[in-house]
Design a protein around this motif. Structure first.
Motif, PDB file in Angstrom:
ATOM      1  N   MET A   1       0.837  -1.205   0.000  1.00 40.12           N
ATOM      2  CA  MET A   1       0.000   0.000   0.000  1.00 40.12           C
ATOM      3  C   MET A   1       0.869   1.250   0.000  1.00 40.12           C
ATOM      4  O   MET A   1       1.738   1.399   0.855  1.00 40.12           O
ATOM      5  N   GLU A   2       0.618   2.105  -0.979  1.00 45.45           N
ATOM      6  CA  GLU A   2       1.415   3.328  -1.089  1.00 45.45           C
ATOM      7  C   GLU A   2       0.895   4.375  -0.106  1.00 45.45           C
ATOM      8  O   GLU A   2      -0.279   4.749  -0.150  1.00 45.45           O
ATOM      9  N   LYS A   3       1.753   4.814   0.773  1.00 44.91           N
ATOM     10  CA  LYS A   3       1.316   5.787   1.787  1.00 44.91           C
ATOM     11  C   LYS A   3       1.786   7.207   1.498  1.00 44.91           C
ATOM     12  O   LYS A   3       1.282   8.157   2.090  1.00 44.91           O
ATOM     13  N   ILE A   4       2.774   7.342   0.610  1.00 40.57           N
ATOM     14  CA  ILE A   4       3.301   8.682   0.356  1.00 40.57           C
ATOM     15  C   ILE A   4       2.348   9.442  -0.566  1.00 40.57           C
ATOM     16  O   ILE A   4       2.047   8.976  -1.675  1.00 40.57           O
ATOM     17  N   ILE A   5       1.856  10.562  -0.079  1.00 41.59           N
ATOM     18  CA  ILE A   5       0.922  11.378  -0.858  1.00 41.59           C
ATOM     19  C   ILE A   5       1.397  12.830  -0.849  1.00 41.59           C
ATOM     20  O   ILE A   5       2.327  13.181  -0.115  1.00 41.59           O
ATOM     21  N   THR A   6       0.737  13.649  -1.661  1.00 42.77           N
ATOM     22  CA  THR A   6       1.121  15.064  -1.696  1.00 42.77           C
ATOM     23  C   THR A   6       0.459  15.797  -0.534  1.00 42.77           C
ATOM     24  O   THR A   6      -0.500  15.302   0.079  1.00 42.77           O
ATOM     25  N   LEU A   7       0.960  16.982  -0.258  1.00 44.01           N
ATOM     26  CA  LEU A   7       0.372  17.822   0.784  1.00 44.01           C
ATOM     27  C   LEU A   7      -1.098  18.103   0.490  1.00 44.01           C
ATOM     28  O   LEU A   7      -1.954  18.063   1.369  1.00 44.01           O
ATOM     29  N   GLU A   8      -1.365  18.366  -0.788  1.00 44.78           N
ATOM     30  CA  GLU A   8      -2.729  18.639  -1.252  1.00 44.78           C
ATOM     31  C   GLU A   8      -3.659  17.463  -0.919  1.00 44.78           C
ATOM     32  O   GLU A   8      -4.728  17.635  -0.341  1.00 44.78           O
ATOM     33  N   GLU A   9      -3.194  16.262  -1.259  1.00 45.96           N
ATOM     34  CA  GLU A   9      -3.990  15.053  -0.976  1.00 45.96           C
ATOM     35  C   GLU A   9      -4.160  14.853   0.532  1.00 45.96           C
ATOM     36  O   GLU A   9      -5.228  14.480   1.013  1.00 45.96           O
ATOM     37  N   ALA A  10      -3.089  15.107   1.254  1.00 46.78           N
ATOM     38  CA  ALA A  10      -3.121  14.890   2.700  1.00 46.78           C
ATOM     39  C   ALA A  10      -4.167  15.777   3.365  1.00 46.78           C
ATOM     40  O   ALA A  10      -4.993  15.312   4.159  1.00 46.78           O
ATOM     41  N   VAL A  11      -4.155  17.042   2.989  1.00 50.73           N
ATOM     42  CA  VAL A  11      -5.066  17.990   3.644  1.00 50.73           C
ATOM     43  C   VAL A  11      -6.523  17.763   3.187  1.00 50.73           C
ATOM     44  O   VAL A  11      -7.460  18.141   3.894  1.00 50.73           O
ATOM     45  N   SER A  12      -6.699  17.079   2.055  1.00 53.25           N
ATOM     46  CA  SER A  12      -8.075  16.764   1.617  1.00 53.25           C
ATOM     47  C   SER A  12      -8.741  15.761   2.559  1.00 53.25           C
ATOM     48  O   SER A  12      -9.951  15.568   2.519  1.00 53.25           O
ATOM     49  N   LYS A  13      -7.965  15.131   3.431  1.00 49.76           N
ATOM     50  CA  LYS A  13      -8.532  14.197   4.426  1.00 49.76           C
ATOM     51  C   LYS A  13      -9.121  14.949   5.611  1.00 49.76           C
ATOM     52  O   LYS A  13      -9.734  14.356   6.486  1.00 49.76           O
ATOM     53  N   ILE A  14      -8.851  16.243   5.671  1.00 46.20           N
ATOM     54  CA  ILE A  14      -9.309  17.039   6.821  1.00 46.20           C
ATOM     55  C   ILE A  14     -10.466  17.943   6.374  1.00 46.20           C
ATOM     56  O   ILE A  14     -10.316  18.729   5.435  1.00 46.20           O
ATOM     57  N   ASN A  15     -11.603  17.788   7.059  1.00 48.83           N
ATOM     58  CA  ASN A  15     -12.790  18.576   6.708  1.00 48.83           C
ATOM     59  C   ASN A  15     -13.170  19.542   7.821  1.00 48.83           C
ATOM     60  O   ASN A  15     -12.783  19.357   8.975  1.00 48.83           O
ATOM     61  N   ASP A  16     -13.954  20.535   7.450  1.00 51.59           N
ATOM     62  CA  ASP A  16     -14.487  21.492   8.425  1.00 51.59           C
ATOM     63  C   ASP A  16     -15.120  20.746   9.602  1.00 51.59           C
ATOM     64  O   ASP A  16     -15.832  19.761   9.400  1.00 51.59           O
ATOM     65  N   GLY A  17     -14.865  21.230  10.797  1.00 50.29           N
ATOM     66  CA  GLY A  17     -15.528  20.685  11.977  1.00 50.29           C
ATOM     67  C   GLY A  17     -14.873  19.457  12.581  1.00 50.29           C
ATOM     68  O   GLY A  17     -15.331  18.949  13.606  1.00 50.29           O
ATOM     69  N   MET A  18     -13.819  18.960  11.964  1.00 47.80           N
ATOM     70  CA  MET A  18     -13.168  17.755  12.488  1.00 47.80           C
ATOM     71  C   MET A  18     -12.351  18.046  13.753  1.00 47.80           C
ATOM     72  O   MET A  18     -11.983  19.187  14.028  1.00 47.80           O
ATOM     73  N   THR A  19     -12.070  16.970  14.486  1.00 51.46           N
ATOM     74  CA  THR A  19     -11.127  17.049  15.607  1.00 51.46           C
ATOM     75  C   THR A  19      -9.764  16.590  15.103  1.00 51.46           C
ATOM     76  O   THR A  19      -9.641  15.491  14.554  1.00 51.46           O
ATOM     77  N   VAL A  20      -8.780  17.459  15.270  1.00 46.34           N
ATOM     78  CA  VAL A  20      -7.445  17.190  14.737  1.00 46.34           C
ATOM     79  C   VAL A  20      -6.415  17.263  15.861  1.00 46.34           C
ATOM     80  O   VAL A  20      -6.330  18.261  16.578  1.00 46.34           O
ATOM     81  N   MET A  21      -5.654  16.202  16.021  1.00 43.60           N
ATOM     82  CA  MET A  21      -4.522  16.240  16.945  1.00 43.60           C
ATOM     83  C   MET A  21      -3.304  16.741  16.190  1.00 43.60           C
ATOM     84  O   MET A  21      -3.063  16.341  15.050  1.00 43.60           O
ATOM     85  N   ILE A  22      -2.536  17.614  16.841  1.00 54.88           N
ATOM     86  CA  ILE A  22      -1.328  18.144  16.209  1.00 54.88           C
ATOM     87  C   ILE A  22      -0.155  17.949  17.167  1.00 54.88           C
ATOM     88  O   ILE A  22      -0.160  18.455  18.290  1.00 54.88           O
ATOM     89  N   GLY A  23       0.838  17.206  16.716  1.00 50.87           N
ATOM     90  CA  GLY A  23       2.012  16.939  17.549  1.00 50.87           C
ATOM     91  C   GLY A  23       2.863  18.187  17.718  1.00 50.87           C
ATOM     92  O   GLY A  23       2.727  19.173  16.991  1.00 50.87           O
ATOM     93  N   GLY A  24       3.758  18.125  18.691  1.00 55.06           N
ATOM     94  CA  GLY A  24       4.678  19.237  18.911  1.00 55.06           C
ATOM     95  C   GLY A  24       4.551  19.837  20.293  1.00 55.06           C
ATOM     96  O   GLY A  24       3.560  19.629  20.991  1.00 55.06           O
ATOM     97  N   PHE A  25       5.615  20.568  20.661  1.00 53.26           N
ATOM     98  CA  PHE A  25       5.680  21.250  21.957  1.00 53.26           C
ATOM     99  C   PHE A  25       6.242  22.630  21.682  1.00 53.26           C
ATOM    100  O   PHE A  25       7.400  22.767  21.311  1.00 53.26           O
ATOM    101  N   LEU A  26       5.381  23.640  21.804  1.00 56.44           N
ATOM    102  CA  LEU A  26       5.775  25.006  21.444  1.00 56.44           C
ATOM    103  C   LEU A  26       6.420  25.040  20.057  1.00 56.44           C
ATOM    104  O   LEU A  26       7.419  25.716  19.840  1.00 56.44           O
TER     105      LEU A  26
END
Lengths: 217, 217
Positions: B1-26
């Protein structure tokens, strides 16, 4: 009075024991690392995910992806280890952290601490402070005794608490106070001050230790 | 299964109103390109689960400034004045959670647990409205698991199957969030061939990763 922050940081450092794992809060507590006594081996934790924290790097020598819990560039010492946030707080909450040093907006004679919000004014959030104060074996509040004359050591905190009854020791430029079942015991005092001076700057009634000592500056 | 996608494709998985976890510390260990793309696409009303809201010009901080977010569940907002301003103006719902509790809630979400029991927050406003459980005479707060529709995380090295290696203090919440979302997108500083990461060095196994995008480095 000499540099107030240095007096406090130096006195806090004298509380650290050989082999201790210690977490220093942002601001004044960070200075404690500069005064660890000779021959005492202390490991510092940064709650964003490592133990073995060293000093801040020289300008230009910053290391990518290596920051402290304040988001500022940091370094690691030989023997350091990185981990995720769950392990970092398992260390903190699980009784593996010997000592945490934090500042306070208010602290009271029952060992209650308030340091994360001023309702309607400033709400930065608790970050890791609630876990640190709840989980560390020893909790030291390190701060200037008053805030521009306004009293911070009270009979009872009025601001929202960070944790209830967890503070063990309060170290300021005026003295060292231990939280006991009977109240705050003044154990050490700045050599230039009288007990009355310290009491005047403190709302909680101070119990004076029978063997009250002079603070080592 | 090919997992590498473009940024455009990646962000198309995110829709208005969704709950999104974002990694990172400051901002350290946060997926910068994915966040910038969310802003560019104008995705709205997101609920963001993250350690903090970073700085106004960085990562999650920008999402707040650009008003892509209607709710944040975080431990700290003090480094982003815009978060506090929107909160006080009633424009942004801010849920503040102790950092160690947040880490365990996310972990519980990914680990199939019904919640976690923690002493952190007892006697503070954090316990308000929550169930308390007594275990062997000790009181704990029941904190529920947190899951998300999508997690966007950042790793330094990722193989084509999705095995992740994180760098230094950039690990933080990333491995936890990788377990707690329906769809997991990793922004990889470097993408390598399968087999080139020693299995002993894998920090997040590939089974958790849905998609991989190439980071800016």
């Amino acid at each position: 009075m000499a540099d107030v922050k240095a007096i406090i940081a130096k006195r806090v450092a004298m509380e650290l024991k050989d082999g201790d794992l210690v977490n220093l809060g942002i601001g004044l507590p960070t200075l404690v690392a500069n005064y660890v006594p000779e021959g005492i081996d202390v490991t510092f934790q940064s709650e964003n995910g490592f133990i073995g924290m060293g000093n801040a790097p020289e300008p230009g020598a910053e290391i990518e992806n290596l920051v402290n819990a304040g988001g500022q560039p940091s370094t690691v010492l030989p023997g350091a280890a990185f981990f995720d946030s769950a392990m970092s707080f398992a260390i903190i909450r699980g009784g593996h952290l010997d000592c945490t040093v934090l500042g306070a907006l208010q602290v009271d004679e029952k060992g209650n601490l308030a340091n994360w919000m001023i309702p309607g004014k400033k709400v930065p959030g608790m970050g890791g402070a609630m876990d640190l104060v709840t989980g560390a074996k020893k909790v030291i509040v390190a701060m200037t005794h008053t805030a521009k004359g306004s009293i911070k050591i009270l009979e009872e905190c009025t601001l929202p608490l960070t944790a209830k009854g967890q503070v063990d020791l309060i170290i300021t430029e005026m003295g060292v106070m231990e939280v006991t079942d009977k109240g705050l015991v003044l154990k050490e005092i700045h050599p230039d001050l009288s007990v009355e001076d310290v009491q005047t700057a403190t709302s909680a009634k101070l119990i004076i230790a029978p063997d009250l000592k002079t603070m080592c500056l | 299964m090919e997992k590498i996608i473009t940024l455009e494709e990646a962000v198309s998985k995110i829709n208005d109103g969704m709950t999104v976890m974002i990694g990172g510390f400051l901002g350290t260990g946060s997926p910068d390109l994915l966040v910038d793309k969310i802003i560019e696409k104008g995705i709205k009303n997101l609920t963001v689960v993250a350690n903090d809201t970073s700085f106004p010009d960085q990562n999650i901080g920008k999402l707040v400034v650009e008003r892509n977010v209607s709710k944040v569940i975080v431990s700290h907002i003090g480094t982003n004045p815009e978060t506090g301003r929107q909160m006080n103006a009633g424009e942004l719902d801010v849920v503040l959670v102790p950092q160690g509790t947040l880490a365990e809630q996310v972990r519980a979400g990914g680990a199939g647990l019904g919640g976690i029991l923690t002493p952190t927050g007892l006697g503070t406003i954090v316990e308000e409205g929550k169930e308390k459980v007594v275990v062997d005479g000790e009181t704990f707060i029941l904190e529920k698991p947190i899951k998300a529709d999508v997690a966007i995380i950042r790793a330094s090295k990722v193989d084509r199957k999705g095995n992740c290696v994180f760098d230094k203090s950039a690990r933080n919440f990333n491995p936890l969030m990788a377990m707690a979302a329906e769809t997991v997108i990793v922004e990889a500083d470097e993408i390598v061939e399968v087999g080139s990461i020693d299995p002993d060095r894998v920090m997040t196994p590939h089974i958790f990763v849905s998609y991989i995008v190439k980071g800016a480095k």
